[in-house]
Design an enzyme around this catalytic site. Structure first.
Site, PDB file in Angstrom:
ATOM      1  N   GLU A   7      99.266 -38.633 -95.018  1.00 48.77           N
ATOM      2  CA  GLU A   7     100.124 -37.452 -94.871  1.00 48.77           C
ATOM      3  C   GLU A   7     101.022 -37.567 -93.634  1.00 48.77           C
ATOM      4  O   GLU A   7     101.282 -36.595 -92.935  1.00 48.77           O
ATOM      5  CB  GLU A   7      99.277 -36.170 -94.773  1.00 48.77           C
ATOM      6  CG  GLU A   7      98.387 -35.912 -95.968  1.00 48.77           C
ATOM      7  CD  GLU A   7      99.133 -35.312 -97.146  1.00 48.77           C
ATOM      8  OE1 GLU A   7     100.375 -35.355 -97.147  1.00 48.77           O
ATOM      9  OE2 GLU A   7      98.479 -34.809 -98.063  1.00 48.77           O
ATOM     10  N   GLY A   8     101.530 -38.757 -93.373  1.00 46.48           N
ATOM     11  CA  GLY A   8     102.315 -39.021 -92.185  1.00 46.48           C
ATOM     12  C   GLY A   8     101.418 -39.522 -91.079  1.00 46.48           C
ATOM     13  O   GLY A   8     100.516 -38.807 -90.623  1.00 46.48           O
TER      14      GLY A   8
END
Length: 807
Positions: free
Chosen positions: A495-496
């Site tokens: 998620e990043g």
């Protein structure tokens, strides 16, 4: 002269602090300076430039020619343009309490109105029944051996709605709140991280959420009931071999064309894609894909547009041309693998939301990342931290070295105190962030939650491994820490990646979304009609200058006075009032430093990632501190736990957060490219030097002691996780042994002290003989003998590690 200059400085600070209208403020400063000339003739040297500045600011024609036009022209040349992708990312989502903290003047009335979330009866029943049942079914060591969940666990997930937590009830879903989702995932993760990850994906970034928010009615009817009841299992293909955290660089292409579908020629897309690290891909029945859409022949009706940008589509996994590869091995045995396809034709209406949503995928993804960043990954981190509190605290009391519980050694307490405060902090963050998600989709808030919860979890699990030592290293069904330790990098990366989230996202998005003027100013600078842009820019620049000068004045006043007279929430007490004042000070300092950095570095702030990361750290830490206060106050109001234990945890956590914020502020000032400006900012923000101290040794010893005791915070945290009472379970073995120790603690302590002093025989004396001798000397009673023998057997079993005939 010095007194006059000092009075002039006080006058400026007072006017900027209270921020009257431009005309009134200018009048007060000019008149005040004029009066000072009667006391010191040399003040005419100050009055003349003051009059000149006041004239430029208050006479519209003069202001436009000498201030607005030059500033507009300079910034128009130097500020970078905002790409379509950047604009979509900045406009996506909402803002919440984090915007107030960035402003430099938080609205504490808004804070007062924030009520931490509670479970509905239906949500509580689901946790007490279905979640409990699932936790009883799963065993992480068994999953590790089979490299998959058991068939019974899969059936439980599918048949009980675990994959439909976010889907509306009309489609067969449960439609639970973000807080309920977080609580559910935390409880599952406390028993099995693999099972939790499996349940998370359909309920975070994936087809379900995208369909609910953007899907056509036909798409919702086609897919949502199956996703809700588990007959359809989704995955989402976003990242690839050369596109990880930078999802905007995905090379996957969808070209609009006509082709055959079910015997008819239809308008559609020809997709070529290669995705990696896709969770649930090996078992998915439906695949969401992100790709760049091109329409070279204008078949979508706009002949002027060829590149539409990122688009999202939904495909059955068995659609011709799709190839799901062999599994990856991410360190935990959840399903994860690659997906690829070449020239895969799909109808145009398989775009999520239909053809009207072509090119809108980036905005869709940014808005839907909130569930993964704000719910799923923080719930993993929160569960891990709470399990560390419960298991390491218990183990530190059970395990003895040098005839003393290891948790009483100050070196160990330095680690266990961090675990105690960290678990308290993450629970506070979870409740604050999920409340924010109930009210919208705050992208900056969820980026903070993702980064700081997973980083704190990394710190805590490392401390836990240090305390438990070899018992935590040896893998096997007895090990209660190793699986958490091994899966922590997954949460850090997905998620990043955390490096990107801290260096670019938190301040990058925060400055644009949370600043009251910046984004509108950039829009004005980029208007094609220069005169229209100038007209829009003028009031924004004046408001921005007023905003900056006011924050500078408050920063100085709060720094000198400790936040005296700064606004406070209505419900604060003697404990929390000083902390709110400190948050006001650091909020003003953040706003001041942000404006100075943006004003002097302009678009170059993007390249100064170390500086922007530190500003993001300040912003995050004061958000965390306000979360701790909200959680602490809610616990006090509920009389759970008693104030002295609650306050000990809250105090340590608050000191840690604001000390971190101060360190980030100092590092920002010390490394500012214009050295003189950095010195000025440091003096302005911290005129009395370092104000916020880290927790002291007394606090470390106190939390190190409390984490080993059956204190109310421990009991409060237990309600959020699954605690087995099975002595053969990895966690249950530690917990049941700990509970047994509490029952015999006084007699065990007395017996152990006598044994260490040689009063009960030498090293060759058996336990039975030592116990008999202890009874004869009156150290313990006859009734203590059997419980102590039973406890000693359990204690020894508890510290053993697994061993295997073959590996």
């Amino acid at each position: 002269m010095l007194l006059s200059l000092l009075l002039f400085a006080v006058l400026l600070v007072a006017v900027f602090y209270y921020r009257p209208s431009l005309s009134l403020g200018s009048l007060v400063i000019v008149l005040g300076t004029f009066v000072l000339t009667f006391y010191c003739q040399l003040m005419w040297l100050i009055l003349i430039p003051t009059l000149a500045i006041a004239a430029v600011l208050n006479l519209p024609n003069l202001r436009t020619q000498l201030l607005i036009k030059p500033a507009y022209g300079l910034l128009r040349r130097t500020m970078p343009s905002i790409s379509t992708t950047e604009r979509e990312a900045l406009e996506a989502g909402t803002t919440w309490w984090e915007k107030e903290l960035f402003s430099g003047q938080p609205d504490w009335d808004m804070y007062d109105d924030i009520e931490l979330p509670e479970l509905t009866d239906k949500e509580q029943q689901f946790i007490d029944n279905e979640v409990e049942q699932l936790c009883e079914l799963v065993d992480e060591w068994d999953i590790e051996q089979r490299k998959d969940l058991s068939p019974e666990a899969w059936d439980c997930l599918k048949n009980n709605g675990f994959f439909g937590l976010i889907i509306p009830e009309e489609f067969g879903g449960l439609d639970f709140s973000p807080y309920a989702q977080s609580r559910i995932m935390s409880k599952i993760a406390s028993k099995s991280t693999t099972t939790a990850v499996t349940a998370m994906v359909p309920n975070s970034l994936g087809p379900g959420e995208l369909l609910v928010k953007y899907g056509t009615e036909e798409q919702k009817q086609r897919w949502l009931p199956g996703l809700a009841n588990g007959t359809e299992l989704p995955c989402f293909g976003l990242t690839g071999p050369e596109a990880g955290s930078d999802a905007g660089s995905i090379p996957d292409i969808g070209t609009v064309c006509k082709g055959d579908f079910e015997g008819k020629e239809v308008l559609g897309l020809k997709l070529t894609f290669s995705k990696r690290w896709i969770t649930l891909a090996p078992v998915a029945t439906v695949i969401g894909l992100a790709f760049k859409l091109r329409d070279p022949d204008g078949l979508l009706g706009d002949s002027d547009t060829v590149d539409y940008g990122i688009t999202c589509a939904l495909l059955p996994a068995d659609h011709p041309g799709i190839e799901i590869g062999r599994r990856h091995n991410p360190g935990a045995p959840f399903m994860n693998g690659p997906i690829k396809g070449e020239d895969v034709f799909i109808p145009i209406d398989w775009i999520i939301g239909g053809a009207d949503m072509a090119g809108k995928g980036w905005r869709m993804l940014i808005e839907c990342l909130g569930a993964g960043r704000g719910v799923s990954l923080p719930s993993l981190a929160t569960a891990g931290s709470e399990m560390c509190y419960l298991t390491v605290g218990a183990f530190a009391r059970i395990r003895r070295q040098f005839n003393m519980e290891i948790g009483k050694f100050e070196g160990v307490q330095a680690a266990t105190a961090e675990i105690a405060a960290g678990a308290y902090t993450l629970e506070a963050m979870r409740q604050m962030v999920t409340k924010g998600l109930e009210d919208g989709a705050p992208s900056v808030l969820t980026a903070m939650a993702k980064y700081h919860s997973t980083e704190r979890m990394r710190e805590m699990i490392n401390h836990a491994m240090d305390v438990v030592g070899g018992r935590a290293i040896q893998l096997g069904p007895r090990n209660f820490l190793a699986i958490i330790y091994r899966t922590t990098p997954v949460a850090i990366t997905v998620e990043g990646a955390n490096i990107l989230t801290r260096s670019l996202m938190i301040f990058g998005q925060g400055s644009m979304r949370c600043h009251p003027h910046l984004f509108e100013e950039l829009e004005a600078l980029q208007q094609e009609d220069e005169q229209e842009g100038l007209n829009s820019f003028e009031p924004l620049l004046l408001a921005h200058l007023g905003h900056t000068s006011s924050n500078m004045a408050r920063t100085l006043v709060y720094g000198l006075s400790g936040g005296y007279s700064s606004p406070l929430p209505d419900d604060c007490d003697d404990f929390s009032a000083p902390w709110y004042k400190r948050i006001n000070h650091l909020s003003a300092a953040l706003a001041t430093c942000s404006d100075v950095a943006l004003g002097t570095l302009g678009g170059g702030i993007k390249r100064n990632e170390l500086l922007s990361a530190r500003l993001g750290d300040i912003h995050s830490e004061i958000l965390i501190a306000s979360s701790i206060l909200k959680y602490r106050n809610s616990q006090q109001q509920n009389n759970q736990p008693p104030c002295e234990v609650n306050d000990a945890h809250a105090l340590y956590a608050l000191q840690r957060s604001l000390h971190n914020a101060q360190q980030a502020l100092l590092a920002f000032c010390d490394n500012f490219p214009q050295r003189w400006l950095g010195i000025f900012l440091r003096t302005l923000c911290l005129p009395l030097g370092r104000r916020y101290k880290a927790p002291n040794d007394k606090q470390i010893r106190l939390l190190g002691k409390l984490i080993m005791e059956p204190n109310p915070v421990r009991e409060s945290l237990k309600q959020y996780v699954f605690m087995s009472d099975n002595p053969e379970d990895a966690v249950g073995r530690v917990e049941t042994t700990y509970q047994m120790l509490l029952d015999v603690d006084s007699s065990w302590q007395a017996f152990s002290r006598a044994l260490s002093k040689g009063k009960l025989g030498d090293a060759s004396t058996s336990l039975d003989d030592s116990l008999k001798e202890a009874v004869s000397q009156g150290i313990i009673s006859e009734a203590d003998v059997t419980p102590l023998k039973e406890y000693n057997q359990r204690r020894y079993d508890c510290v053993l590690t697994d061993h295997f005939e073959k590996l």
